[in-house]
Enzyme design. Structure first.
Site, mmCIF file in Angstrom:
data_model
loop_
_atom_site.group_PDB
_atom_site.id
_atom_site.type_symbol
_atom_site.label_atom_id
_atom_site.label_comp_id
_atom_site.label_asym_id
_atom_site.label_seq_id
_atom_site.Cartn_x
_atom_site.Cartn_y
_atom_site.Cartn_z
ATOM 1 N N GLY A 3 -47.252 -7.755 11.466
ATOM 2 C CA GLY A 3 -48.488 -7.205 10.940
ATOM 3 C C GLY A 3 -49.706 -7.683 11.709
ATOM 4 O O GLY A 3 -50.596 -6.890 12.058
ATOM 5 N N GLU A 49 -55.901 -9.885 -10.453
ATOM 6 C CA GLU A 49 -54.784 -8.955 -10.510
ATOM 7 C C GLU A 49 -53.476 -9.737 -10.589
ATOM 8 O O GLU A 49 -53.181 -10.563 -9.729
ATOM 9 C CB GLU A 49 -54.785 -8.055 -9.264
ATOM 10 C CG GLU A 49 -53.758 -6.953 -9.331
ATOM 11 C CD GLU A 49 -53.783 -6.061 -8.106
ATOM 12 O OE1 GLU A 49 -53.915 -6.620 -6.996
ATOM 13 O OE2 GLU A 49 -53.668 -4.836 -8.246
ATOM 14 N N CYS A 55 -51.347 -0.818 -8.562
ATOM 15 C CA CYS A 55 -52.706 -1.322 -8.357
ATOM 16 C C CYS A 55 -53.732 -0.645 -9.250
ATOM 17 O O CYS A 55 -54.736 -1.249 -9.599
ATOM 18 C CB CYS A 55 -53.118 -1.176 -6.899
ATOM 19 S SG CYS A 55 -53.169 0.524 -6.345
ATOM 20 N N GLY A 61 -40.777 -6.622 9.933
ATOM 21 C CA GLY A 61 -41.242 -7.988 10.107
ATOM 22 C C GLY A 61 -42.182 -8.384 8.987
ATOM 23 O O GLY A 61 -42.312 -7.688 7.973
ATOM 24 N N LYS A 96 -45.124 -0.480 10.092
ATOM 25 C CA LYS A 96 -44.508 -1.739 9.669
ATOM 26 C C LYS A 96 -44.436 -1.731 8.144
ATOM 27 O O LYS A 96 -45.421 -1.974 7.458
ATOM 28 C CB LYS A 96 -45.299 -2.958 10.134
ATOM 29 C CG LYS A 96 -44.501 -4.267 9.928
ATOM 30 C CD LYS A 96 -45.348 -5.478 9.653
ATOM 31 C CE LYS A 96 -45.777 -5.586 8.224
ATOM 32 N NZ LYS A 96 -44.653 -5.892 7.281
ATOM 33 N N GLU A 121 -56.703 -0.232 1.574
ATOM 34 C CA GLU A 121 -56.496 0.138 0.172
ATOM 35 C C GLU A 121 -55.846 -1.074 -0.481
ATOM 36 O O GLU A 121 -54.727 -1.448 -0.129
ATOM 37 C CB GLU A 121 -55.618 1.376 0.051
ATOM 38 C CG GLU A 121 -55.780 2.106 -1.272
ATOM 39 C CD GLU A 121 -55.133 1.398 -2.436
ATOM 40 O OE1 GLU A 121 -55.877 0.906 -3.305
ATOM 41 O OE2 GLU A 121 -53.912 1.315 -2.479
ATOM 42 N N GLY A 173 -46.130 -10.272 7.879
ATOM 43 C CA GLY A 173 -47.530 -9.975 8.124
ATOM 44 C C GLY A 173 -48.211 -11.040 8.951
ATOM 45 O O GLY A 173 -48.371 -10.916 10.162
#
Length: 556
Positions: free
Chosen positions: A269, A459, A349, A262, A231, A307, A264
């Protein structure tokens, strides 16, 4: 040094941000935030005819299930794919229904035993090699799709975005060349340890490095014998659809690879994460979404590999200054730190988004950083050249703007950039129209950031860099480690003893000294709220395996 860091950022499979919809599609925030006035009802009137045809050649109405493109059963909802450089819709992609997801999992489950136990590794490697050839043959098409769907400047899309996908495939083929990952014998005499595939793996990937993440998950899973349901991010479905076409053309058996589009949360998801027919979920995205994936997976006790985000520190020590007072290496370290924080519009990231410099050289470092931030060019992702493009969506643009305003409100000193769109030179009205149409952010530099400020702790996932001074090594390490994240930290020092000391003291999955990129087969991953997985190299293969202990293999 710049080349090494670019390689690290591209080939190190960078990802994740907050909120998850703005990176890995965990809810409908971005869709709800899209300004209808900024998007045409059809495709962009300025869409290149070749790119338009490439998009039309994709089966945007279907999921790929059991070796066939299957029109969604019972779903009329579509994802509006927006070109962030222009704010125009370039495609509609139909989302999968819950029944579609269930069919995809069943197809993967049906194909697993034969693929894992009856298909030799040599055959699996042959198919991946064929896929790599097809991928390389269509590199320009892939680069253009990624540039148009998520805003990577086309030069970077060709070199880094596409390259990180082929890089991952090549490395996993190299790691499986001798087949050692499958069986290790003579552990304790007459005991065999067999590493076999875990089963059906659901793979949820982000938009910021689309093919890097797809390849980092799909390829090791298939090589060890897993079957998969992918996905991709709803912000980057076009490149994934092209990848699905390549899988089909390469000749993988039906059900080995499946693809559903799709969202999440409360959608594909979550349906995959909670599905009892899925043995493992590998997720890359925000920390918040990672928690939701873990919660959805918990009742079925499946393996969850995460991750997630990062807030990397970049510590520059004064021992890089020459004995004669030569500041060139110190200056380069600061300039490269700014460049790498802004690269990919800050949507990486493991970007070094917190710059720590010695207090005695504070003003010099600040002047260099300001000049570097002001020199960062912003332009359309469709233009050739070394510049940054837009952020991925209106939702992400508004998110970054909120952080910039919050930094000012909390007392950080604005050194460069600031709220709003970039301002073009008076003699370039076309560039200003580009800025006004797309989701462009001014490269922003904050100084005098304290460890309690939101812009220092959270972040942002935009071209925003925070810089602060430190007095001692211990203070610098304390500032670097004072974060819930732990993905990558960066250090510039010519003191070998210090490097060995800080390699252990810095709390992160990766430490980069003096801009030297990681070896190709090194693992990528973090600690804390940056996640629990390791991608790349033999670790990336073992993530999709279970170890089976077998004794008496040599008995009569």
């Amino acid at each position: 040094m710049r080349a090494a860091l670019i390689l690290l950022l591209a080939a190190a499979y960078v990802v994740a941000l907050i909120p998850a919809q703005s990176n890995a599609c965990s809810d409908h925030a971005a869709e709800e935030a899209e300004d209808p006035s900024s998007c045409a009802d059809g495709e962009s009137p300025d869409l290149d005819p070749v790119v338009k045809q490439w998009i039309m050649d994709l089966d945007t109405d279907s999921s790929y299930i059991g070796g066939r493109w299957v029109k969604s059963d019972g779903s009329e909802d579509t994802i509006r794919v927006i070109d962030p450089s222009a704010g125009n819709e370039i495609a509609k992609v139909r989302v999968a229904s819950k029944d579609d997801v269930d069919l995809a999992v069943k197809a993967a489950r049906k194909a697993w035993s034969s693929w894992s136990f009856d298909t030799p590794l040599s055959k699996r490697r042959e198919l991946v090699s064929r896929l790599l050839d097809l991928y390389n043959e269509q590199d320009e098409r892939m680069a253009q799709l990624m540039s148009h769907e998520m805003g990577s400047p086309i030069t970077e899309a060709r070199e880094a975005q596409v390259g990180s996908g082929s890089f991952a495939m090549e490395q996993f083929l190299y790691e499986t060349d001798d087949g050692d990952f499958e069986e290790t014998f003579d552990i304790g005499g007459d005991t065999a340890i067999i590493h076999e595939s875990i089963g059906v793996a659901a793979l949820i990937t982000p938009w910021n490095w689309p093919m890097s993440q797809v390849a980092l998950k799909v390829i090791p899973a298939l090589l060890v014998g897993c079957t998969v349901v992918l996905k991709p991010s709803e912000e980057a479905p076009l490149s994934a659809l092209l990848f699905g076409q390549m899988i089909h053309a390469a000749g993988f058996p039906p059900g080995v690879f499946n693809l559903v589009n799709g969202y999440g949360r409360d959608h594909a998801g979550e349906w995959l994460s909670s599905h009892p027919g899925v043995d493992m979920v590998s997720f890359t995205g925000s920390t918040r979404a990672g928690r939701e994936v873990s919660a959805s997976a918990a009742p079925t006790l499946k393996r969850v590999s995460l991750e997630m985000g990062g807030k990397g520190a970049n510590i520059i020590f004064d021992d890089v200054i020459g004995d004669d007072g030569d500041m060139s290496d110190f200056r380069s370290a600061v300039e490269e730190g700014v460049y790498d924080a802004m690269n990919n519009s800050g949507q990486t990231c493991n970007a070094p988004t917190r710059l720590l410099v010695p207090e005695e050289h504070w003003q010099y470092a600040l002047d260099v950083a300001r000049d570097a931030a002001l020199a960062t060019e912003v332009a359309s992702s469709h233009d050739e050249g070394d510049h940054i493009g837009p952020v991925v969506s209106l939702a992400q643009y508004e998110r970054v703007q909120r952080y910039i305003r919050l930094g000012i409100e909390e007392g950080a000193t604005l050194i460069a950039g600031g709220p709003g769109k970039p301002i073009a030179p008076d003699d370039d009205p076309d560039l200003q129209r580009t800025y006004d149409s797309g989701y462009y952010v001014r490269p922003t530099l904050f100084a005098n950031c304290t460890k309690t400020m939101t812009v220092w702790r959270e972040e942002i996932f935009g071209p925003v860099l925070c810089v602060t001074p430190y007095r001692t090594e211990d203070e610098a390490v304390g500032l670097a480690n004072d974060t819930p994240y732990g993905l990558t930290n960066y250090v510039h020092t010519y003191d070998e003893t210090r490097r060995r000391r800080l390699a252990r003291k810095l709390r992160s999955g990766m430490v980069v000294f003096n801009g030297v990129g990681q070896a190709p087969n090194a693992p990528f991953g973090g600690v804390g709220q940056s996640g629990n997985s390791r991608e790349g190299g033999v670790w990336g293969l073992e993530d999709y395996c279970v170890a089976k202990s077998v004794s008496g293999m040599n008995t009569k």
